[in-house]
Design a protein around this motif. Sequence first.
Motif, PDB file in Angstrom:
ATOM      1  N   PRO A 194      73.886  52.823  89.172  1.00  0.00           N
ATOM      2  CA  PRO A 194      72.641  52.175  89.522  1.00  0.00           C
ATOM      3  C   PRO A 194      71.941  51.567  88.312  1.00  0.00           C
ATOM      4  O   PRO A 194      72.144  52.087  87.222  1.00  0.00           O
ATOM      5  CB  PRO A 194      71.820  53.335  90.099  1.00  0.00           C
ATOM      6  CG  PRO A 194      72.354  54.556  89.430  1.00  0.00           C
ATOM      7  CD  PRO A 194      73.799  54.283  89.161  1.00  0.00           C
ATOM      8  N   PRO A 195      71.099  50.536  88.487  1.00  0.00           N
ATOM      9  CA  PRO A 195      70.858  49.837  89.754  1.00  0.00           C
ATOM     10  C   PRO A 195      72.009  48.890  90.084  1.00  0.00           C
ATOM     11  O   PRO A 195      72.619  48.355  89.167  1.00  0.00           O
ATOM     12  CB  PRO A 195      69.586  49.026  89.436  1.00  0.00           C
ATOM     13  CG  PRO A 195      69.641  48.787  87.977  1.00  0.00           C
ATOM     14  CD  PRO A 195      70.335  49.971  87.374  1.00  0.00           C
ATOM     15  N   LEU A 245      68.997  56.744  95.761  1.00  0.00           N
ATOM     16  CA  LEU A 245      70.411  57.057  95.916  1.00  0.00           C
ATOM     17  C   LEU A 245      70.635  57.995  97.097  1.00  0.00           C
ATOM     18  O   LEU A 245      69.875  58.942  97.295  1.00  0.00           O
ATOM     19  CB  LEU A 245      70.933  57.757  94.664  1.00  0.00           C
ATOM     20  CG  LEU A 245      71.068  56.914  93.409  1.00  0.00           C
ATOM     21  CD1 LEU A 245      71.460  57.811  92.244  1.00  0.00           C
ATOM     22  CD2 LEU A 245      72.103  55.830  93.615  1.00  0.00           C
TER      23      LEU A 245
END
Lengths: 398, 106
Positions: A194-195, A245
């Motif tokens: 991520p991102p 997430l």
Amino acid sequence: MSSVATVFREEFGRSVAVLARTLGDLDLAEDAVQDAFATAVERWPRDGAPANPGAWILATARNRAIDRIRRDRTLAGKRELLARLEREAPPAPADDDALPDERLALVFACCHPALAVDAQVALTLRLLGGLTTEEVARAFLVPEATMAQRLVRAKKKVRAAGIPIRVPPPEALPDRLRAVHATLYLVFNQGYGPPPRDELCDEAIRLTRLLAVLLPDEPETLGLAALTLLHDARRAARLDAHGDLVLLEDQDRSLWDEARIAEGRRLLDRALALCRPGPYQVQAAIASLHSDPEPDRRRIAALYDRLAELAPSPVVELNRAVAVALAEGPSTGLALLDALAEELDGYHLLHAARADLLRRLDRPGEAGEAYRRALALAPSEPERRFLAGRLHELPNGG
Amino acid sequence: MRYLLLVYAAAEEAAALDTRLALELAERGGLLAAHELEPVTTATSVRVRGAATLVADGPFAETCERLGGVYVVDLESLDEAIAVAARLPAARDGVVEIRPVVRREG
């Protein structure tokens, strides 16, 4: 009828590759193809797209290259370059199969180990992917001027150091192919986040698929293509509405991309049939098992054993410990993690994994401590939010 | 393409050049020069600053590896130069730096 934009993605890299191979000069090739597309943007909407857009782009780019070479007063070896362009007859405009595909040679030049890894990535995305300098800069969160300079330096090194634009001979192929795989996988992981940055994942998948077409008998190439597809299939389920997430086991499977999973599995089957196992194939096999309705945790743990043999590293050991914890229970996994504690002390995922197992073992005090440690080390905002949430859910609030 | 191969050996006494390789390159027409260098203790560094010529004992840069020899080779591409460098004994415990020679042609 083809629009310039749809032709662009496929034909940019293809035309750059043909010209770069003929000229041995990435800059000249890139500029000529860029010019050809600029002409297409002007003419196609007015006159209609040509019957074979790829051949049109290549022929136009070739003429632009000739113009540029003639105009250039300082260019070394002009006559030789022009002679080489003359020798390479323009492709028959009607026959798409007659178009040479030199992209494999360009892949190996862009991913040459004599280039720094960030230069390899930039060159690959710019020349093969046809991303603009600005797009590559945005994907890697660096200023456009920095990325432009990185590309200029990289192209200069290819020319000045004599990095060949060709497929390496068989004896050098395994090493060089490993470098290509590593670069493409890096692009994918950068996109995976991520991102997440979807355009990088898309580009990595496009290029690994292409590589798998060009090298159909390289099991690790097929394995890498399978791995990226199987991971990317979960794209829509990985983050919730708030951008947080979502763990694999909590994901909404109806959001998984069945077509990508099926394609990834087909590629994996082809790779395994070649009977030369490697780390990408094993990781793809793990991803494939995870895509089953009831993942077989023992088989997953066994595959991590295999991965640890093929590509030993502390991070693989960490993933193996997590898999063993799921297959055999948290205390077995925790013992494996504790053996890594010293080596991976600065890695947030070690502490996150320990915290999770300690939580399952009803040791909230130690779990809280580990979550706090992970939180302090986590590099991205979505990960920090996730860990803070977990910490907050502990019985005593951590 | 012409390349300068700078052969840095880990130990002073290690052979910087490989005779068989040099002969092989010479036969292929790829060898322009091959020289073994006297030990670093014999090096002299010269700088001109203003009107003064400053002469000092020792090499320009102190490194663990010692520059023990140089090749100038004429080869097709960097890949061939890498293959030659990889065959030098010094590459195993020291390092070989490859530097392309500037081309000036019409």
